[in-house]
Design a protein around this motif. Structure first.
Motif, PDB file in Angstrom:
ATOM      1  N   LEU A 330      34.924  45.321  45.191  1.00  0.00           N
ATOM      2  CA  LEU A 330      35.052  43.939  44.727  1.00  0.00           C
ATOM      3  C   LEU A 330      34.404  43.765  43.359  1.00  0.00           C
ATOM      4  CD1 LEU A 330      31.956  43.073  45.530  1.00  0.00           C
ATOM      5  CD2 LEU A 330      33.003  42.442  47.703  1.00  0.00           C
ATOM      6  N   SER A 331      34.951  42.851  42.584  1.00  0.00           N
ATOM      7  CA  SER A 331      34.410  42.558  41.261  1.00  0.00           C
ATOM      8  C   SER A 331      33.268  41.571  41.316  1.00  0.00           C
ATOM      9  CB  SER A 331      35.506  42.006  40.345  1.00  0.00           C
ATOM     10  OG  SER A 331      36.469  43.002  40.056  1.00  0.00           O
ATOM     11  N   ARG A 332      33.281  40.730  42.354  1.00  0.00           N
ATOM     12  CA  ARG A 332      32.239  39.728  42.567  1.00  0.00           C
ATOM     13  C   ARG A 332      32.147  39.538  44.075  1.00  0.00           C
ATOM     14  NH1 ARG A 332      36.624  35.741  39.807  1.00  0.00           N
ATOM     15  NH2 ARG A 332      37.963  35.552  41.645  1.00  0.00           N
ATOM     16  N   TRP A 333      31.002  39.105  44.528  1.00  0.00           N
ATOM     17  CA  TRP A 333      30.789  39.067  45.973  1.00  0.00           C
ATOM     18  C   TRP A 333      31.679  38.043  46.670  1.00  0.00           C
ATOM     19  CZ3 TRP A 333      29.020  42.817  48.660  1.00  0.00           C
ATOM     20  CH2 TRP A 333      28.092  43.705  48.105  1.00  0.00           C
ATOM     21  N   TYR A 427      39.070  53.869  42.413  1.00  0.00           N
ATOM     22  CA  TYR A 427      37.781  54.014  41.723  1.00  0.00           C
ATOM     23  C   TYR A 427      37.429  52.821  40.832  1.00  0.00           C
ATOM     24  CZ  TYR A 427      38.832  58.800  43.148  1.00  0.00           C
ATOM     25  OH  TYR A 427      39.198  59.911  43.870  1.00  0.00           O
ATOM     26  N   GLY A 428      38.180  51.734  40.958  1.00  0.00           N
ATOM     27  CA  GLY A 428      37.922  50.573  40.107  1.00  0.00           C
ATOM     28  C   GLY A 428      37.375  49.395  40.893  1.00  0.00           C
ATOM     29  N   ASN A 429      37.499  48.228  40.287  1.00  0.00           N
ATOM     30  CA  ASN A 429      37.081  46.959  40.884  1.00  0.00           C
ATOM     31  C   ASN A 429      38.236  45.988  40.824  1.00  0.00           C
ATOM     32  OD1 ASN A 429      34.519  48.251  39.558  1.00  0.00           O
ATOM     33  ND2 ASN A 429      33.735  46.860  41.115  1.00  0.00           N
ATOM     34  N   ALA A 430      38.205  44.973  41.682  1.00  0.00           N
ATOM     35  CA  ALA A 430      39.335  44.051  41.718  1.00  0.00           C
ATOM     36  C   ALA A 430      38.906  42.702  42.270  1.00  0.00           C
ATOM     37  CB  ALA A 430      40.465  44.634  42.557  1.00  0.00           C
ATOM     38  N   THR A 431      39.769  41.710  42.039  1.00  0.00           N
ATOM     39  CA  THR A 431      39.578  40.359  42.550  1.00  0.00           C
ATOM     40  C   THR A 431      40.744  40.004  43.464  1.00  0.00           C
ATOM     41  OG1 THR A 431      40.789  39.314  40.738  1.00  0.00           O
ATOM     42  CG2 THR A 431      38.423  39.687  40.408  1.00  0.00           C
ATOM     43  N   ILE A 432      40.561  38.937  44.243  1.00  0.00           N
ATOM     44  CA  ILE A 432      41.641  38.465  45.107  1.00  0.00           C
ATOM     45  C   ILE A 432      42.861  38.030  44.294  1.00  0.00           C
ATOM     46  CG2 ILE A 432      42.293  36.672  46.770  1.00  0.00           C
ATOM     47  CD1 ILE A 432      39.445  36.865  47.896  1.00  0.00           C
ATOM     48  N   GLU A 434      43.937  39.252  41.581  1.00  0.00           N
ATOM     49  CA  GLU A 434      44.614  40.474  41.155  1.00  0.00           C
ATOM     50  C   GLU A 434      45.389  41.091  42.324  1.00  0.00           C
ATOM     51  OE1 GLU A 434      41.664  41.961  37.544  1.00  0.00           O
ATOM     52  OE2 GLU A 434      41.176  42.485  39.624  1.00  0.00           O
ATOM     53  N   PHE A 435      44.812  41.048  43.528  1.00  0.00           N
ATOM     54  CA  PHE A 435      45.543  41.550  44.689  1.00  0.00           C
ATOM     55  C   PHE A 435      46.776  40.696  44.954  1.00  0.00           C
ATOM     56  CE2 PHE A 435      46.641  41.472  49.173  1.00  0.00           C
ATOM     57  CZ  PHE A 435      46.823  42.832  49.429  1.00  0.00           C
ATOM     58  N   ALA A 437      48.542  39.024  42.809  1.00  0.00           N
ATOM     59  CA  ALA A 437      49.539  39.350  41.792  1.00  0.00           C
ATOM     60  C   ALA A 437      50.240  40.662  42.120  1.00  0.00           C
ATOM     61  CB  ALA A 437      48.883  39.416  40.418  1.00  0.00           C
ATOM     62  N   TYR A 438      49.470  41.637  42.617  1.00  0.00           N
ATOM     63  CA  TYR A 438      50.065  42.924  42.979  1.00  0.00           C
ATOM     64  C   TYR A 438      51.025  42.758  44.156  1.00  0.00           C
ATOM     65  CZ  TYR A 438      50.546  47.721  44.585  1.00  0.00           C
ATOM     66  OH  TYR A 438      51.074  48.927  44.990  1.00  0.00           O
ATOM     67  N   ALA A 439      50.607  42.016  45.172  1.00  0.00           N
ATOM     68  CA  ALA A 439      51.460  41.813  46.340  1.00  0.00           C
ATOM     69  C   ALA A 439      52.731  41.065  45.964  1.00  0.00           C
ATOM     70  CB  ALA A 439      50.684  41.060  47.416  1.00  0.00           C
ATOM     71  N   GLU A 440      52.628  40.109  45.053  1.00  0.00           N
ATOM     72  CA  GLU A 440      53.812  39.380  44.607  1.00  0.00           C
ATOM     73  C   GLU A 440      54.744  40.285  43.809  1.00  0.00           C
ATOM     74  OE1 GLU A 440      52.085  34.809  44.338  1.00  0.00           O
ATOM     75  OE2 GLU A 440      52.029  36.075  42.536  1.00  0.00           O
ATOM     76  N   LYS A 441      54.193  41.180  43.013  1.00  0.00           N
ATOM     77  CA  LYS A 441      55.029  42.104  42.240  1.00  0.00           C
ATOM     78  C   LYS A 441      55.801  43.044  43.163  1.00  0.00           C
ATOM     79  CE  LYS A 441      53.186  45.690  40.245  1.00  0.00           C
ATOM     80  NZ  LYS A 441      52.413  46.583  39.341  1.00  0.00           N
ATOM     81  N   VAL A 442      55.105  43.593  44.161  1.00  0.00           N
ATOM     82  CA  VAL A 442      55.757  44.540  45.065  1.00  0.00           C
ATOM     83  C   VAL A 442      56.774  43.842  45.957  1.00  0.00           C
ATOM     84  CG1 VAL A 442      55.366  46.111  47.015  1.00  0.00           C
ATOM     85  CG2 VAL A 442      53.812  46.142  45.052  1.00  0.00           C
ATOM     86  N   SER A 443      56.432  42.652  46.440  1.00  0.00           N
ATOM     87  CA  SER A 443      57.296  41.971  47.405  1.00  0.00           C
ATOM     88  C   SER A 443      58.364  41.095  46.768  1.00  0.00           C
ATOM     89  CB  SER A 443      56.440  41.094  48.329  1.00  0.00           C
ATOM     90  OG  SER A 443      55.845  40.018  47.601  1.00  0.00           O
ATOM     91  N   GLY A 444      58.171  40.699  45.503  1.00  0.00           N
ATOM     92  CA  GLY A 444      59.091  39.763  44.878  1.00  0.00           C
ATOM     93  C   GLY A 444      59.013  38.381  45.481  1.00  0.00           C
ATOM     94  N   THR A 445      57.864  38.051  46.078  1.00  0.00           N
ATOM     95  CA  THR A 445      57.689  36.791  46.792  1.00  0.00           C
ATOM     96  C   THR A 445      56.517  36.015  46.210  1.00  0.00           C
ATOM     97  OG1 THR A 445      58.497  37.823  48.831  1.00  0.00           O
ATOM     98  CG2 THR A 445      57.275  35.757  49.066  1.00  0.00           C
ATOM     99  N   ASP A 446      56.688  34.711  46.041  1.00  0.00           N
ATOM    100  CA  ASP A 446      55.583  33.853  45.629  1.00  0.00           C
ATOM    101  C   ASP A 446      54.667  33.642  46.828  1.00  0.00           C
ATOM    102  OD1 ASP A 446      53.834  31.828  44.897  1.00  0.00           O
ATOM    103  OD2 ASP A 446      55.354  30.627  43.882  1.00  0.00           O
ATOM    104  N   LEU A 447      53.427  34.081  46.715  1.00  0.00           N
ATOM    105  CA  LEU A 447      52.497  34.042  47.835  1.00  0.00           C
ATOM    106  C   LEU A 447      51.384  33.017  47.642  1.00  0.00           C
ATOM    107  CD1 LEU A 447      52.241  37.916  48.323  1.00  0.00           C
ATOM    108  CD2 LEU A 447      53.532  36.305  49.749  1.00  0.00           C
TER     109      LEU A 447
END
Length: 510
Positions: A330-333, A427-432, A434-435, A437-447
């Protein structure tokens, strides 16, 4: 080939004059990483790439003596910087020169180098220290756990302060060397791979190495007398497990669970992709705590995790964190759902595998178990606040949110997301966000609506995490998979009690 740089006297003078002449151009680094949950944790002005931690520990007296070398890069023109640390410091050097130091707040070690650090420059920071960690309390607690024959450092969101100085925030990950000298007859457990042992004059040194980036709270150390097992998984991954010799009635149940680590990590690889580290394993020390922790490559388990018998579900949970939480941190708690929601969901998947309840049945059961007025629904898994960071709702509602995502995008796209995310962000860090956005890119669905409803709304969603088809055909019914109305509880899945036994995972008693 190294090329020699030839600089004329005139050009050397111009380079010298280009250096800022005024000390006012250099400023202190921030005494915190800017995390809203823990404002004083971590620090600003630099990034760490490596920790070399050399310790001498006496189990009988809990005396710890250490020298930690930190490799860091300044991210600003730096006149002073802070480290997070709790023990007594005797000396600090920066780039070989003695540095001035003082302490402030609960765990701030303020270091003023003899020469300021220019932005982009690398620094070698050496800190010498000693203390009795179990007697040192910060914010009213110590994360250093004494055992009958030694000690353990394992805790979230903090444990590093009691054994090495650091930039203690998961946004600044680094590689680690940990070398510990202990009296003969004792052993040392830590992260990564055991690279060697050597003995002399009644003392033995254990050297461990973790070559992949690791958050400071995921670093662990245990000293004591252990039964150690070593093996390799069918895929060839080294497995290193250890058990205190005095676990009593919990000993066999612990072994029956943790010895399945190799099997379970290979099984999880089918969902999450290749295992991201060079070794795997766990250890069970004789501590009175009730939590487990996903310390990188070498999971910490309390004996109480196995007080009701073997529990592979908790092992699955902690191993899932090696992808979701350790490799992708996580990038922040406040982003804790990225860790706990998916680790809990891995237990739902294991339940499916063991024919003890499908993920949908478990999600429906969670949804129906908590009426609309239950405080459970006031916790937002996407931003629970520091007091509720490890609330059961973050785990259970968080996992139901993952099932809702699965239903929204369909199995094919869902499992592509589940495997692709830790592969792409390894090996990186991420935020919700960003996740999402990734899920929307893969699924083609507005989440957006789904994430707001399940992660960021302090109320029970109007309908459960039902598959779209079931929702359309049986929105008002109690058909299997369609959710239930308040007060009408479906049958408890067989796996539920074992899953709930992991609920004290991160309750470190403070």
């Amino acid at each position: 080939m190294r090329k020699r740089l030839i600089v004329s006297a005139a050009s050397a003078l111009s380079l010298f004059l280009a250096v800022p002449a005024s000390a006012s151009d250099f400023q202190p680094g921030a005494a915190g990483a800017g995390d809203s949950y823990y404002p004083t944790y971590g620090n600003g002005g630099y990034r760490v790439s490596h920790y070399d931690i050399r310790l001498k520990y006496q189990p009988a007296t809990d005396e710890l003596e250490g020298t930690t070398t930190i490799l860091a890069t300044a991210t600003q023109d730096l006149s002073r910087f802070n480290l997070d640390f709790a023990l007594n410091v005797s000396e600090v050097r920066v780039n070989g020169r003695p540095a001035a130091f003082t302490t402030s707040g609960e765990q701030e070690l303020e270091v003023t180098p003899a020469r300021p650090l220019a932005k982009g420059s690398q620094a070698t920071v050496v800190v010498r220290y000693k203390g009795v960690p179990s007697t040192v309390k910060k914010y009213g607690f110590t994360a250093w756990l004494r055992t009958p024959d030694g000690a353990v450092a394992a805790g979230e969101p903090e444990s590093a302060w009691w054994w090495f100085p650091s930039n203690d925030h998961p946004s600044d990950k680094a590689t680690f060397d940990v070398s510990v000298l202990v009296p003969d007859g004792n052993q040392v457990i830590s992260n990564g791979t055991l690279t060697g042992t050597s003995s002399q004059a009644g003392w033995t040194r254990y050297s461990w190495r973790e070559t992949k980036p690791q958050a400071t709270y995921l670093a662990t150390i245990a000293v004591g007398k252990f039964d150690v097992t070593t093996d390799t998984t069918p895929s060839g991954l080294p497995v290193y497990n250890a058990y205190s010799k005095d676990l009593g009635d919990n000993a066999d149940a612990a072994r029956a669970s943790v010895e399945r680590t190799g099997e379970l990590v290979d099984w999880l690889s089918g969902y999450f992709g290749d295992y991201p580290f060079s070794s795997v394993g766990g250890y069970v020390p004789n501590v009175p705590t009730g939590f487990a922790l996903e310390t990188q490559t070498r999971v910490f388990y309390s004996p109480r995790q196995f007080a009701r018998g073997a529990n592979t579900s908790v092992v699955v949970h902690e191993l899932a964190h090696q992808w979701y939480g350790d490799s992708v941190s996580l990038s922040r708690w406040s982003d804790i759902w990225l860790n706990e929601g998916f680790a809990r969901y891995s237990q739902f998947l294991w339940s499916e595998h063991e024919n003890e309840g499908t993920a949908q049945e478990l999600a429906d059961y969670v949804y129906a178990s908590h009426p609309a007025g239950d405080p459970f629904w006031t916790v937002k898994p996407g931003d629970p606040g520091p007091d509720d960071q490890f609330s059961g709702a973050v785990y259970d509602r968080g996992a139901v949110a993952v099932q809702a995502l699965r239903n929204a995008v369909g199995d094919e796209k869902f499992f592509r997301i589940l495997k692709g995310w830790p592969t792409e962000r390894r090996y990186g860090n991420a935020t919700i966000p960003e996740f999402q956005a990734y899920a929307e890119k893969v699924s083609g669905t507005d989440l957006g609506d789904l994430f707001r409803t399940w992660l960021f709304t302090a109320a029970k969603p109007a309908t459960g995490p039902v598959p779209a088809a079931a929702a359309a055909s049986a929105a008002a019914s109690l058909a299997p998979g369609a959710g239930t109305a308040d007060g009408q509880l479906p049958a408890e899945p067989k796996s539920w009690k074992k899953i709930q036994e992991t609920n004290s995972l991160h309750d470190a008693g403070h």
